[in-house]
Design an enzyme around this catalytic site. Structure first.
Site, PDB file in Angstrom:
ATOM      1  N   CYS A  32      96.177  57.571  31.514  1.00 24.83           N
ATOM      2  CA  CYS A  32      96.227  57.333  30.085  1.00 24.83           C
ATOM      3  C   CYS A  32      94.689  57.324  29.744  1.00 24.83           C
ATOM      4  CB  CYS A  32      96.764  56.181  29.545  1.00 24.83           C
ATOM      5  SG  CYS A  32      98.702  56.410  29.739  1.00 24.83           S
ATOM      6  N   ASP A 431      59.521  34.042  35.816  1.00 25.25           N
ATOM      7  CA  ASP A 431      58.558  33.733  35.181  1.00 25.25           C
ATOM      8  C   ASP A 431      58.157  32.199  35.004  1.00 25.25           C
ATOM      9  OD1 ASP A 431      56.435  33.979  32.867  1.00 25.25           O
ATOM     10  OD2 ASP A 431      57.934  33.081  31.578  1.00 25.25           O
ATOM     11  N   ASP A 636      61.790  34.294  29.577  1.00 25.88           N
ATOM     12  CA  ASP A 636      62.297  34.059  28.235  1.00 25.88           C
ATOM     13  C   ASP A 636      61.379  34.387  26.995  1.00 25.88           C
ATOM     14  OD1 ASP A 636      60.061  32.321  28.914  1.00 25.88           O
ATOM     15  OD2 ASP A 636      60.741  30.609  27.947  1.00 25.88           O
ATOM     16  N   ASP A 640      58.163  38.778  28.492  1.00 28.46           N
ATOM     17  CA  ASP A 640      59.031  39.234  29.771  1.00 28.46           C
ATOM     18  C   ASP A 640      60.019  40.250  29.616  1.00 28.46           C
ATOM     19  OD1 ASP A 640      57.877  36.965  31.037  1.00 28.46           O
ATOM     20  OD2 ASP A 640      59.142  35.491  30.154  1.00 28.46           O
TER      21      ASP A 640
END
Length: 741
Positions: A32, A431, A636, A640
């Protein structure tokens, strides 16, 4: 020249696209899914369409054009399925555990007398019902309760494709028709063996399997329903006449709302008056309430503690954090994992192959000298056991359960590809600032050149940095304010990414930035080198304040900054190392400062990549991937984002920027580095469940079809095995809900 500017770029740009999430009712198996996808992709303007059996939703990308919504819905309906609004489907109330059981109960009640003689045979009793009684019991099951199979099977046949419903309809109709033919052609006084019980029981078992499957699906989508339930219906608007209750849809940005103790925060905003504790566990997975006072941010959906507060609305509707979280989870659950595409290719040819095997079984038994009756029964058993329900559910059911349990623990997985790939990660690059450290450095030392006014220089440095959001710039401004030094408005401010800022204060030009930048500009650092090296050896990040003079640049002061490791960062790195994953710290700091922080985190110095400029982080990820490693990047900040996108798996801290969260495949809502190992673990467990599910789905068919063709399985047993395969796949996926960090 003008024509080059205005026309040529337009030829290189693709037309704008839109997306639509559409609920689809009536799908039963992997075939389907393929059929709906083909129907949607045939609509002019559709770029891509992916359909998920477990969520019963389609995600469609198409060229922006009017009327596409109606065209796409019509395509779904023409394919034999019911289009529904995805929003309504997602927000449906959780029904009773017994919802939809009535057809199954009727089927069981009508089929039980037909099965009773089979049970009597075990005890030497012959309780065979008269043929007309069997007919009256089996026919309503076949054509009323089983009408859904005929309807969906007919649509599939018209589209020259096959699905589970077509197999069930053909198989049970053959058993029912054979029984009617044997009954009507029986010699007087002779009671032929009829197969009404087989057709009725198979239909009932398939209905039972689909009901159990739907019940399990509701459990896998519990995470979405729980998130929708976080939205309150009413907000207390602060107007001229005091508090007025208004529907949440009427709240606008800038409104002032009152939130009483124990109520949910209605939308995103900030505290204007009062202080309280806020429970954000449903959004971030953080079990402890967090303090909120004037100026603090509030997230819609969290629970206010024991203090009454007044808040200013900052975001409403689709722009709230809760709405974005819901979209992330919904998109992840509706996405198709790479391994699923292989399954889709197999399922596309599965039903035609099964029909061919069933026909070969019929002809083979006839050629072997068996009568038409046993040959047809064996062919029916092949049709029934081969339904590819479990095959279509194996991958999406596990992904839904995995992403749902991850969301409850503060891990938002944006796409299925990230979920499937994360378990292979063997290198994680972090980082430093804001990820492994608190991200709020303090100015530890400000050392001015002999004869210079230290307060005036600090005022100049703070002024130049006053418009910057960089953590070091904020630290300089905060230090000046703590000392009571006024910060003047600068002029001609220019930020140089990865290096520093320059501007004019009181008609004098100043630069504040890294020692590397000063060297590049030719500033004399000779007298400062020894002191800078000593500060760096202590783990400080060192910058310089320089001024423009007639003779060139002159260095007036050194600034030493210090940050603290984020709580849990050391444990996070240890957890990754225990999993055999190499952790690497990527920092723009000089090597001395970066290595000093690495020692505090328990990270070997050879796993430190220092002096990496923002634009070079993506290159650093490329170097880590060069040896074939599967690399995850954790960050963050805005700078980055390229590295997050370049990594095989990007993990953004939820306390970071929207840009970072958009570029990453996984968002860690609490900003807790310990969630990195947890994200890799839930990925591993989900992939294990996917593989287990696919094994069992294929095992049922691979083992069952030959056994049915050789006559070792009756249609009743085949129907039970087929229903059990779907239920076992869903139940196995639901075991993921027991996962804990």
């Amino acid at each position: 020249m003008v024509s080059k500017i205005t026309v040529e770029p337009m030829n290189t740009l693709s037309p704008p696209s839109e997306t639509l999430d559409l609920g689809i009712a009536g799908m039963t198996c992997a075939s389907c899914v393929g059929r709906v996808e083909r129907a949607l992709r045939k609509v002019p303007g559709v770029r891509d369409a992916t359909v998920n059996l477990a969520t019963e939703r389609a995600h469609i990308v198409f060229d922006a054009a009017g009327g596409m919504d109606a065209l796409l819905r019509r395509a779904v309906r023409d394919a034999g399925y019911e289009p529904r609004a995805a929003e309504e489907q997602a927000q449906e109330e959780d029904p009773s555990p017994w919802a939809g059981f009535l057809p199954v109960a009727l089927g069981l009640a009508l089929s039980a007398p037909l099965v009773l003689p089979m049970a009597g045979d075990l005890f030497g009793r012959h309780w065979m019902l008269p043929a007309w009684v069997q007919f009256l019991l089996a026919t309503p099951v076949q054509f009323i309760l089983g009408a859904r199979f005929y309807k969906a099977g007919w649509h599939a046949a018209k589209a020259l494709s096959g699905n589970m419903d077509l197999l069930v309809a053909i198989g049970t109709s053959a058993g029912w028709g054979l029984s009617v033919w044997l009954w009507l052609n029986a010699h007087p006084g002779h009671a032929p063996h009829l197969y009404f019980e087989a057709s009725a029981v198979v239909v009932t078992l398939v209905l039972l399997g689909k009901w159990l499957e739907a019940r399990a699906k509701r459990q896998t989508t519990a995470a979405i329903r729980a998130l929708h339930a976080l939205r309150p219906e009413v907000a207390h608007l602060m107007g001229r006449d005091g508090e007025v209750d208004v529907p949440i849809r009427e709240v606008m940005v800038g409104d002032r709302l009152a939130v009483r103790p124990g109520e949910r925060i209605p939308v995103d905003g900030e505290v204007l008056e009062g202080r309280t504790q806020v429970d954000e566990s449903m959004l971030t997975g953080e079990p402890l309430p967090v303090a909120r006072e004037a100026g603090a941010a509030l997230t819609g959906g969290s629970i206010n503690g024991d203090g009454r507060i007044v808040m200013r609305v900052a975001a409403v509707g689709a722009e709230t954090v809760l709405a974005r979280i819901i979209r992330l989870v919904e998109n992840a659950q509706a996405a198709k994992a790479p391994i699923q595409r292989l399954v889709d290719k197999a399922s596309a040819v599965f039903v035609p192959v099964v029909l061919a095997v069933a026909l070969a079984t019929l002809l083979g038994w006839l050629a072997a000298g068996a009568g038409f009756e046993p040959a047809l029964v064996h062919a029916v058993a092949v049709l029934v056991i081969a339904c590819p329900c479990a095959l279509g559910l194996a991958t999406p059911a596990a992904i839904m359960a995995g992403t749902g349990v991850a969301a409850r623990h503060g891990i938002l997985i944006k796409d299925a590809q990230a979920l499937e790939l994360a378990h292979r990660v063997n290198v994680v690059a972090f980082d430093k600032t804001g990820t492994l450290t608190v991200g709020k450095p303090r100015l530890l030392a400000f050392e001015a050149a002999p004869g210079q006014d230290e307060a005036a220089l600090l005022a100049a440095a703070a002024s130049v940095q006053s418009g910057s959001e960089h953590p070091l710039a904020r630290a300089v401004v905060a230090a000046a304010r703590e000392c009571g030094i006024p910060v003047a408005e600068p002029e001609g401010v220019r930020a140089v990414p990865g290096r520093g800022t320059e501007g004019v204060v009181n008609a004098r030009g100043y630069l504040v930035g890294s020692l590397r930048w000063m060297e590049e500009l030719g500033a004399p650092l000779g007298a400062w080198q020894e002191r800078a090296a000593a500060l760096q050896a202590q783990g400080a990040t060192v910058s310089a304040l320089a001024g423009r003079t007639a003779e060139g640049l002159a260095v007036y002061a050194l600034l030493a900054f210090g940050d603290e490791p984020k709580p849990g960062a050391r444990e996070a790195l240890a957890a990754l190392q225990a999993r055999g994953v190499r952790a690497v710290m990527v920092s723009g700091d000089n090597r001395g400062a970066a290595c000093a922080m690495a020692r505090r985190l328990g990270l070997p110095e050879d796993q430190v990549m220092a002096g990496v400029l923002p634009g070079g982080k993506a290159d650093a990820i490329a170097r880590l991937k060069a040896d074939g490693s599967v690399v995850a990047m954790v960050g963050d900040g805005v700078n980055d984002a390229p590295a997050l996108a370049a990594a095989d798996v990007g993990l953004a801290m939820g306390n970071g920027t929207d840009v970072a969260m958009h570029a990453a495949g996984v968002t860690l809502m609490r900003g807790d580095p310990r969630l990195v190992a947890a994200a890799l673990d839930i990925s591993h467990r989900t992939v294990v469940k996917i593989r287990q599910n696919l094994f069992w789905a294929f095992a049922y068919n691979v083992a069952g079809i030959p056994l049915a063709a050789l006559g070792y399985l009756s249609p009743v047993v085949a129907g039970a095995a087929m229903a059990l395969s779907s239920v076992s796949v869903m139940a196995n996926a639901l075991l993921l809900k027991r996962w804990r960090m």
